[in-house]
Scaffold this active site. Structure first.
Site, short mmCIF file in Angstrom:
data_model
loop_
_atom_site.label_atom_id
_atom_site.label_comp_id
_atom_site.label_asym_id
_atom_site.label_seq_id
_atom_site.Cartn_x
_atom_site.Cartn_y
_atom_site.Cartn_z
N CYS B 422 24.05 42.30 -49.55
CA CYS B 422 22.99 41.67 -50.33
C CYS B 422 22.65 42.45 -51.61
O CYS B 422 22.35 41.85 -52.63
CB CYS B 422 21.75 41.46 -49.48
SG CYS B 422 21.12 42.96 -48.75
N HIS B 466 16.81 43.70 -46.80
CA HIS B 466 17.44 42.68 -47.65
C HIS B 466 17.06 42.97 -49.11
O HIS B 466 16.10 43.68 -49.39
CB HIS B 466 16.94 41.30 -47.22
CG HIS B 466 17.73 40.18 -47.81
ND1 HIS B 466 19.09 40.11 -47.75
CD2 HIS B 466 17.33 39.04 -48.46
CE1 HIS B 466 19.51 39.00 -48.34
NE2 HIS B 466 18.44 38.34 -48.79
N ASP B 481 17.73 33.80 -54.13
CA ASP B 481 18.44 34.69 -53.21
C ASP B 481 19.93 34.39 -53.29
O ASP B 481 20.42 33.46 -52.66
CB ASP B 481 17.94 34.50 -51.78
CG ASP B 481 18.45 35.61 -50.87
OD1 ASP B 481 19.38 36.33 -51.30
OD2 ASP B 481 17.93 35.75 -49.75
#
Lengths: 332, 687
Positions: B422, B466, B481
């Site tokens: 991520c 994250h 995202d």
């Protein structure tokens, strides 16, 4: 009725401060009979080890506060709870314990006078109860539930006369040694301290045959009456060989009708001129002991006291007591 | 050393108890110490207990041995750690010191010192761990403490005593003390802050940091450690909306994203959406930020506290980029109640967009690609969509173990390796937006969280760490995202679902529910209760508790009074009522002594050997008008005290009592007898 008036005055003179002092310190012999230790009489303070432990707990508490350690608080408080429970256990070990006076012994000056007490445990077990007088070694005992046992306190007796037991303390630091509980008890127990027998006293003065007819004169000459210390010049057939063979020491057999000649009279006035009172009392003590060993009846004539000729433990004690308290109160 | 009184030497039993105490205080610390220190300290204790006496010649050299060894230990610790006057080196030193002191300990006084040192040492383990197991490991210390104290007390007599009986006795004492301990734990005042120094030397703890480089979050994701736990007031939001906002990173140097610390205050999002309320129990992470669902609509409050209480606003403040920053680093577990509106955007009025446009040198291919793509679309919003589509359509792989790229890492990731976690996606996405002139920044935090079926609360682990991005579009900071574009299941179902098969997934991130996992979740529920109820019991919780019991606003002396009352009740219960009452056995003695004292005050003391009958007869001669009463008193006392057991004992006791009470007080007694001619009849109370 004058004595009553004085007594009344004395009652008033005992101020509340004196009464509190007596309650706290028990300096006067106010305990007349059996004493059961209660909370009003039991004191508890931390021992040095307990104080060190409490200081450590305080440090731990500060650390736990500073670092906000919840478990640090928990540990500190758990130990603290244990310390508090130990305090109660220490108290319980003492509370309900009963102590009673039994009597006082006798001693010669320079020795130890023994006082006898009895301890009763009551319903619970007592561990490590230490009984201590003013001086001398403390005495430590354990008691089973329901047990009663005598306990002796030896107090050094340096001088002749009456010697009181004084205030005693009963103490215990059971179970953890971090608290010490104690109680003061003051029994009016008094023992008699006889004068110390003079070392190397001269031999017994020659006997007098008076009007008194002793028990001894009725006995045959050959009857063995007792043993006395061997002295140089004693006949060989008088030596107690059996005792020598046992290793018990050298003694001469005394036979009735021999030796001092029946009755010994101890007269204060017959002491050498210029001898001081204490030496004279010591010499009389030594002679009384010799006469006792020789089973010789004796009489005592000292200023203020006259004991007629007699023999036996009671007579001996009366004579020695008269020497111990010399000069008697009436002559003072 | 000057000794006032010779202290008795230590017996083997005492040495064994001390050894047990020291060992039980030492072992919980092993994992927190330097290895050589842990081994040496334990070896010294074992050596003292186990070696035969002839090997203990060391005790003869105590004069120089203790200072020398202590100095060596201090120097060793100083060399290893680089500093000495701080908490951790002192713990290390104390650990070794008890061993050194023990090896040369000679008498009971040394034993006392060792007890105190060991007790404090066992406290220090809670600097590092306050778990249930850590708490249990202190129990042997308590047991050994009682045994050691008892053995030091009884001296030589301890040799015969049974250690098992001693453990039993100690356990009884501890259990008796538990009520006191619990009460103190609850009402002893807690401090809001430290008394001295700063208790923040927590050491390196796992968690998010204020910088992000390729690999930093994927490393963190391998950890099953708990980041925080959450209780929701109501039902928890769906997984895709669980964005727990943490540090916001705006500065990029080509390799690493960093936070900008400008502590400008921010504004809460308007409450268009009904906010949800939840309580977070944050594990200590040594940093200042708090986590909240995007986006917070109020400041964190102490849980269940009064919203109007002035202290409730003191925990944290909100920065302009919607971060919650605590006033102090989170060095211990922290609980706070938080409200959030579940939105993915907030007005960007408060901050300076230029800061979010900053571009480092390098990564030329990325910049060129951004310019080219921006030229193909007509709006910023369309550009963002195009970039996300590009991520989605190109063969990007979501993986925990991407290759490490040294030169131009964004270029290498976007156009060569195309394998990333991520942080790669969020970083590259933000850079692409900035290159097209759109203000953007990286947001790190946690995404997701697992409900614990045993406790009805949510666990957020480090494996949920994250990174995502937000961009300023039309005056609103909008969340994007990019990971969701590559691996949508990461957002929907978590890490275990998103990673390709064959990758090493952290245990709790795996999807299947095995019995081991369910067991561990149960254990976590227990731990959570422990954390909340015991370890996290602080000033606020204490205040809540006192309020629940109706002590709100109680003055200190009132609390102390309640405590004293409780202690008294505790003592009475433990001693048993019988101890405070005069027991029936000796009641007559007490009465008799009272009489003797009274007569003695009136001038007629009992002689030492005088019996009760003789004494009362003598008193009767002195005060003839009371002779009858006195004689009966003496008779009753003699029967009660010296006689056999009597079924009518109680009645006789009462007679004795009334008889003694019938006598006038001492002064009145004398007055009555000095006016002797007036003879009054004695009251017939005794019969």
């Amino acid at each position: 009725m004058t004595t009553l008036g004085i007594a009344g005055l004395q009652t008033q003179a005992r101020s509340w401060r004196q009464r509190v002092r007596q309650l706290v310190w028990r300096l006067a012999p106010g305990d007349l009979d059996r004493i059961v230790l209660r909370h009003s009489r039991i004191y508890i303070l931390p021992t040095p080890r307990g104080a060190a432990l409490l200081a450590t707990l305080a440090t731990m508490l500060l650390t736990a506060m500073n670092y906000a350690l919840s478990l640090g608080f928990a540990l500190t408080f758990l130990v603290g709870g244990m310390v508090a429970a130990a305090l109660l256990a220490t108290f319980r070990n003492m509370a309900g314990l009963a102590v009673a006076p039994l009597g006082a012994g006798e001693a010669f000056a320079g020795g130890d006078l023994e006082f006898n007490l009895s301890l009763a445990s009551g319903s619970r077990q007592r561990i490590g109860i230490t009984v201590a007088g003013r001086q001398g070694l403390p005495n430590s005992v354990d008691l089973a539930p329901g047990a009663t046992r005598p306990i002796a306190i030896s107090i050094p007796a340096p001088k002749r006369g009456h010697l009181g037991l004084g205030r005693i303390s009963l103490s215990s630091d059971f179970p953890l040694g971090i608290w010490r509980a104690w109680a003061y008890v003051h029994f009016p127990l008094t023992g008699t301290v006889f004068p110390a027998p003079e070392a190397g006293a001269p031999p017994l003065p020659p006997g007098h045959h008076g009007s008194y007819v002793g028990r001894s004169s009725r006995l045959a000459d050959t009857e063995l009456a007792g043993l006395r210390d061997y002295e140089r010049g004693d006949a060989q057939n008088r030596i107690a060989w059996k005792a020598v063979a046992r290793g018990a020491g050298w003694y001469s057999k005394q036979f009735e009708g021999t030796g001092g000649g029946g009755v010994l009279e101890l007269h204060w006035v017959e002491l050498p001129v210029g001898i001081d009172t204490e030496t004279g009392l010591s010499r009389f003590t030594a002679w009384i002991l010799s006469a006792e060993r020789a089973a010789l009846p004796f009489s005592l004539h000292i200023p203020g006291t006259v004991l007629r000729t007699g023999q036996g433990a009671g007579h001996r004690r009366a004579a020695l007591t008269a020497l111990a308290v010399f000069p008697p109160a009436s002559a003072r | 050393m000057i000794r006032k009184r010779a202290s008795p030497p230590l017996t083997p039993v005492q040495v064994a108890w001390l050894g047990a105490l020291l060992a039980s205080a030492q072992w919980p610390l092993w994992s927190h110490l330097l290895i050589w220190n842990a081994v040496a300290g334990a070896a010294l204790v074992v050596a003292r207990v186990a070696l035969p006496p002839k090997w203990r010649a060391l005790t003869g050299h105590r004069r120089w041995l203790l200072p020398l060894l202590a100095l060596a230990a201090a120097l060793g610790i100083r060399t290893e750690l680089g500093y000495f006057l701080a908490r951790d080196p002192c713990v290390q030193f104390l650990y070794l010191l008890v061993g050194i002191k023990f090896i040369e300990a000679r008498d009971a006084r040394d034993g006392t010192l060792l007890i105190c040192l060991a007790l404090f040492l066992s406290l220090t383990q809670f600097f590092y761990l306050q778990t249930i197991t850590a708490a249990l490991s202190a129990v042997p210390v308590l047991l050994a403490l009682g045994g050691t104290l008892a053995s030091l007390r009884s001296g030589i007599a301890a040799a015969a005593s049974d250690w098992r009986a001693q453990l039993g006795a100690t356990t009884r004492l501890i259990l008796q003390g538990v009520p006191i301990a619990a009460l103190l734990f609850l009402i002893f005042p807690r401090l809001a802050g430290p008394l001295w120094g700063s208790p923040t030397e927590a050491g390196a703890r796992s968690g998010l940091s204020d910088s992000m480089r390729p690999g930093s979050i994927s490393e963190l994701s391998l950890s099953d450690a708990v980041a925080f736990r959450v209780d929701f007031n109501g039902s928890p939001p769906p997984q895709a909306q669980r964005y727990w906002r943490g540090p916001v990173l705006s500065r990029f140097d080509g390799h690493e994203w960093r936070a900008v610390y400008k502590l400008l205050p921010g504004r809460f999002v308007s409450r268009q959406v009904r906010p949800i309320e939840y309580t977070v129990t944050l594990e200590p992470h040594g940093k200042a930020w708090l986590f909240a669902l995007e986006h917070p609509s109020g400041l964190p409050r102490s849980p269940t506290g009064d919203p109007l209480a002035p202290t409730s606003n003191d925990i944290a403040y909100l920065t302009y980029d919607q971060q919650l920053v605590a006033k102090a680093a989170v060095a211990q577990a922290l609980r706070y109640t938080q409200r959030s509106s579940l939105r993915d955007s907030y007005p960007g009025t408060d901050d300076n967009p230029r800061e979010s446009l900053q571009l480092p040198l390098g990564n030329p291919r990325t910049l060129a690609f951004a310019k080219e793509l921006r030229g193909r679309v007509d709006s910023d919003r369309a550009y963002v969509r195009a970039v996300l589509d590009w991520f989605h359509n190109e063969p990007f792989v979501y993986t925990l173990s991407p290759p490490l790229i040294e030169q131009e890492p964004v270029d290498g990731f976007l156009f060569d390796s195309r394998r990333g976690f991520c942080e790669h996606y969020a970083g590259a996405f933000t850079l692409l937006l900035r290159a097209a002139g759109i203000p953007a920044r990286v947001v790190t935090g946690y995404q997701g969280g697992e409900m614990n079926p045993d406790g009805d609360y949510m666990i957020v682990r480090q494996s949920d760490a994250h990174a995502w991005a937000e961009a300023l579009l039309d005056g609103q900071w909008q969340r994007f995202d990019p990971t969701a574009a590559v691996a949508p299941s990461r957002i929907e179902r978590g890490l275990g679902a998103a990673l390709p098969a064959g990758e090493l997934v952290p245990y709790f991130a795996r999807l299947e529910m095995t019995w081991i996992k369910s067991l561990r979740l149960r254990w976590d529920a227990v731990n959570y209760q422990w954390q909340r109820g015991v370890v996290g019991f602080n000033l606020e919780r204490q205040r809540d508790l006192l309020r629940d019991f109706g002590f709100e606003g109680a003055r200190p002396w009132q609390i102390v009074a309640v405590f004293a009352g409780a202690i008294f009740i505790w003592g009475v219960l433990l001693l048993g009522a019988a101890q405070l009452r005069r027991s029936g056995v000796d009641a007559e003695v007490a009465l008799w002594n009272a009489l003797c004292r009274r007569l003695a005050r009136s001038g007629l003391a009992r002689a030492q050997e005088e019996g009760p009958l003789a004494y009362t007869r003598r008193a009767g001669r002195r005060w003839p008008q009371w002779a009858g009463v006195l004689a009966r008193i003496g008779q009753r006392y003699a029967e009660l005290h010296y006689g056999p057991g009597d079924p009518k004992r109680e009645q006789k006791l009462k007679e004795l009592k009334t008889g003694i009470e019938a006598l006038p007080r001492s002064r009145a007694l004398n007055k009555a007898s000095s006016s002797a001619n007036v003879v009054t009849a004695p009251p017939e109370t005794v019969e």
